[in-house]
Motif scaffolding. Structure first.
Motif, PDB file in Angstrom:
ATOM      1  N   LEU A 173       9.863   0.053  -1.968  1.00  0.00           N
ATOM      2  CA  LEU A 173      11.035   0.917  -1.869  1.00  0.00           C
ATOM      3  C   LEU A 173      10.861   2.023  -0.827  1.00  0.00           C
ATOM      4  N   GLN A 174       9.608   2.422  -0.608  1.00  0.00           N
ATOM      5  CA  GLN A 174       9.341   3.462   0.401  1.00  0.00           C
ATOM      6  C   GLN A 174       9.703   2.942   1.790  1.00  0.00           C
ATOM      7  N   ALA A 175       9.314   1.699   2.075  1.00  0.00           N
ATOM      8  CA  ALA A 175       9.617   1.113   3.389  1.00  0.00           C
ATOM      9  C   ALA A 175      11.118   0.919   3.570  1.00  0.00           C
ATOM     10  N   TYR A 176      11.791   0.550   2.489  1.00  0.00           N
ATOM     11  CA  TYR A 176      13.250   0.380   2.536  1.00  0.00           C
ATOM     12  C   TYR A 176      13.910   1.701   2.943  1.00  0.00           C
ATOM     13  N   ASN A 177      13.491   2.784   2.299  1.00  0.00           N
ATOM     14  CA  ASN A 177      14.072   4.088   2.615  1.00  0.00           C
ATOM     15  C   ASN A 177      13.692   4.559   4.012  1.00  0.00           C
ATOM     16  N   ARG A 178      12.465   4.276   4.428  1.00  0.00           N
ATOM     17  CA  ARG A 178      12.027   4.650   5.767  1.00  0.00           C
ATOM     18  C   ARG A 178      12.929   3.990   6.820  1.00  0.00           C
ATOM     19  N   GLU A 179      13.164   2.704   6.665  1.00  0.00           N
ATOM     20  CA  GLU A 179      14.024   1.977   7.601  1.00  0.00           C
ATOM     21  C   GLU A 179      15.429   2.568   7.630  1.00  0.00           C
ATOM     22  N   ALA A 180      15.910   2.926   6.442  1.00  0.00           N
ATOM     23  CA  ALA A 180      17.259   3.480   6.354  1.00  0.00           C
ATOM     24  C   ALA A 180      17.351   4.831   7.086  1.00  0.00           C
TER      25      ALA A 180
ATOM     26  N   PHE B  90      10.021  14.094   3.527  1.00  0.00           N
ATOM     27  CA  PHE B  90       8.773  13.930   2.766  1.00  0.00           C
ATOM     28  C   PHE B  90       9.071  13.098   1.524  1.00  0.00           C
ATOM     29  N   MET B  91       8.450  11.934   1.436  1.00  0.00           N
ATOM     30  CA  MET B  91       8.596  11.104   0.231  1.00  0.00           C
ATOM     31  C   MET B  91       7.344  11.274  -0.617  1.00  0.00           C
ATOM     32  N   GLY B  92       7.526  11.676  -1.876  1.00  0.00           N
ATOM     33  CA  GLY B  92       6.401  11.988  -2.743  1.00  0.00           C
ATOM     34  C   GLY B  92       5.876  10.785  -3.509  1.00  0.00           C
ATOM     35  N   PRO B  93       4.882  11.036  -4.377  1.00  0.00           N
ATOM     36  CA  PRO B  93       4.302   9.977  -5.194  1.00  0.00           C
ATOM     37  C   PRO B  93       5.395   9.223  -5.957  1.00  0.00           C
ATOM     38  N   SER B  94       5.293   7.925  -5.979  1.00  0.00           N
ATOM     39  CA  SER B  94       6.308   7.075  -6.595  1.00  0.00           C
ATOM     40  C   SER B  94       5.706   5.683  -6.752  1.00  0.00           C
ATOM     41  N   ILE B  95       6.414   4.810  -7.418  1.00  0.00           N
ATOM     42  CA  ILE B  95       5.845   3.489  -7.653  1.00  0.00           C
ATOM     43  C   ILE B  95       5.857   2.678  -6.356  1.00  0.00           C
ATOM     44  N   HIS B  96       4.696   2.135  -6.014  1.00  0.00           N
ATOM     45  CA  HIS B  96       4.553   1.391  -4.759  1.00  0.00           C
ATOM     46  C   HIS B  96       4.575  -0.116  -5.030  1.00  0.00           C
ATOM     47  N   ALA B  97       4.519  -0.860  -3.949  1.00  0.00           N
ATOM     48  CA  ALA B  97       4.634  -2.318  -4.050  1.00  0.00           C
ATOM     49  C   ALA B  97       3.513  -2.944  -4.885  1.00  0.00           C
TER      50      ALA B  97
ATOM     51  N   PHE C 253      17.216  -6.368  -0.617  1.00  0.00           N
ATOM     52  CA  PHE C 253      15.871  -5.820  -0.370  1.00  0.00           C
ATOM     53  C   PHE C 253      14.906  -6.892   0.130  1.00  0.00           C
ATOM     54  N   GLU C 254      15.425  -8.086   0.455  1.00  0.00           N
ATOM     55  CA  GLU C 254      14.579  -9.249   0.766  1.00  0.00           C
ATOM     56  C   GLU C 254      13.460  -8.905   1.749  1.00  0.00           C
ATOM     57  N   GLN C 255      13.835  -8.148   2.786  1.00  0.00           N
ATOM     58  CA  GLN C 255      12.897  -7.807   3.852  1.00  0.00           C
ATOM     59  C   GLN C 255      11.757  -6.907   3.358  1.00  0.00           C
ATOM     60  N   PHE C 256      11.957  -6.274   2.207  1.00  0.00           N
ATOM     61  CA  PHE C 256      10.982  -5.302   1.702  1.00  0.00           C
ATOM     62  C   PHE C 256      10.336  -5.778   0.403  1.00  0.00           C
ATOM     63  N   THR C 257      10.409  -7.083   0.168  1.00  0.00           N
ATOM     64  CA  THR C 257       9.877  -7.677  -1.054  1.00  0.00           C
ATOM     65  C   THR C 257       8.797  -8.688  -0.702  1.00  0.00           C
ATOM     66  N   HIS C 258       7.719  -8.725  -1.466  1.00  0.00           N
ATOM     67  CA  HIS C 258       6.751  -9.793  -1.267  1.00  0.00           C
ATOM     68  C   HIS C 258       6.511 -10.545  -2.578  1.00  0.00           C
ATOM     69  N   LEU C 259       6.113 -11.792  -2.422  1.00  0.00           N
ATOM     70  CA  LEU C 259       5.906 -12.658  -3.566  1.00  0.00           C
ATOM     71  C   LEU C 259       4.408 -12.774  -3.836  1.00  0.00           C
TER      72      LEU C 259
END
Ligand SMILES: [Zn+2]
Length: 224
Positions: free
Chosen positions: A175-182, A140-147, A160-166
Motif C-alpha cells: 500500500l505504501q508503493a501504491y500511495n507513493r505512485e499516486a 511522510f508515511m509512518g509505520p504501517s502494515i507492509h507487504a 492494486f494489481e501492480q502493487f500486489t505480489h503472490l
C-alpha cells in the motif's frame, strides 16, 4: 515544523491497550486515553491537539480553531499553535508539510481511503486553500502494515494489481508503493516522499489491528 510517529510505549493504558493508546473508540478506559493525549500534547508543546473521527473516507477538513473533532480522514491547517493527529493501527498515517506557505496536513490511508485517493485530495486541498505547489510538498508515511504481512483476498486486489505480489498462492499488497505512485502522479517529487520501513504488524513497537484485533491506536502528529 515538527512531526512524530508515536509507538505503543510511554502511556498509561492497561492491556490490551498498553500503553500509549490514543483512541477512544476501541474500548479503552477514557481516562487513560485522555491522559495519553495530554502526554502527547505536552511533548509536542502545542496549545491544541486535533484528532479526527476517521471513517475510511476521502473528506478533507480545514482546521480553523482547533476545538473541532471533525468526521473526516484528512485535515489541513496553517495555524501555528495546533497539532494535527491521525490515528492508525496498520493503515498508513500520512503527514504533509509545505515549508513555503507554512502549511501542514494529515491523512488516514487504509486500502479503501487509498483507493479513494485521500492522500492526493489532502495535497490538493492544501493547494486550493494555501497555495501549496505539489513540487514543494513534503510527504511522510509512518509505520504501517507492509507487504510482508498485508495479505488480502483476491477481491481486494482490483485496482492494486501492480502493487500486489503472490506468495504461496496468497496475495500481498504494498500500500505504501501504491500511495507513493499516486503522489508522483500529481507532481510530488520522489525525493520529497519518505516512507517508514517499519511494519506495524510484524514489528512489536506499534499497535496492529491485523495482529491483535482488540488493541489501541498510535498516531502520526505534525505541527508548524
Ligand atoms: Zn510485516
Amino acid at each position: 515544523m515538527q512531526y512524530r510517529f508515536t509507538t505503543r510505549f510511554g502511556g498509561v493504558s492497561q492491556a490490551p491497550y498498553e500503553s500509549l493508546n490514543l483512541a477512544y473508540h476501541v474500548g479503552d478506559n477514557p481516562k487513560c486515553v485522555k491522559k495519553n493525549r495530554e502526554l502527547l500534547q505536552e511533548v509536542m508543546g502545542v496549545s491544541k491537539l486535533v484528532f479526527m473521527d476517521q471513517v475510511h473516507g476521502d473528506k478533507v477538513v480545514v482546521i480553523e480553531n482547533g476545538d473541532e473533532t471533525p468526521t473526516c480522514d484528512a485535515m489541513i491547517t496553517q495555524r501555528l499553535d495546533i497539532a494535527l493527529a491521525v490515528m492508525v493501527a496498520d493503515c498508513i498515517p500520512i503527514l504533509f508539510y509545505d515549508a513555503v506557505h507554512q502549511a501542514i496536513g494529515v491523512a488516514h490511508a487504509g486500502r479503501v481511503g487509498s483507493q479513494l485517493r485521500v492522500g492526493q485530495k489532502c495535497g490538493q486541498a492544501m493547494a486550493e486553500h494555501f497555495g501549496t505547489k505539489m513540487s514543494e510538498l513534503r510527504i511522510f508515511m509512518g509505520p504501517s502494515i507492509h507487504a510482508c504481512c498485508y495479505e488480502v483476498g483476491q477481491e481486494a486486489i482490483l485496482g492494486f494489481e501492480q502493487f500486489t505480489h503472490l506468495k504461496n498462492e496468497k496475495y500481498f499488497l504494498n500500500l505504501q508503493a501504491y500511495n507513493r505512485e499516486a503522489f508522483l502522479a500529481i507532481g510530488v517529487k520522489p525525493e520529497h516522499i519518505e516512507i517508514s520501513k517499519e511494519c506495524s504488524s510484524c514489528g512489536e513497537n506499534y499497535f496492529s489491528y491485523r495482529r491483535d484485533k482488540i488493541t489501541g491506536r498510535f498516531a502520526g502528529v505534525i505541527a508548524l
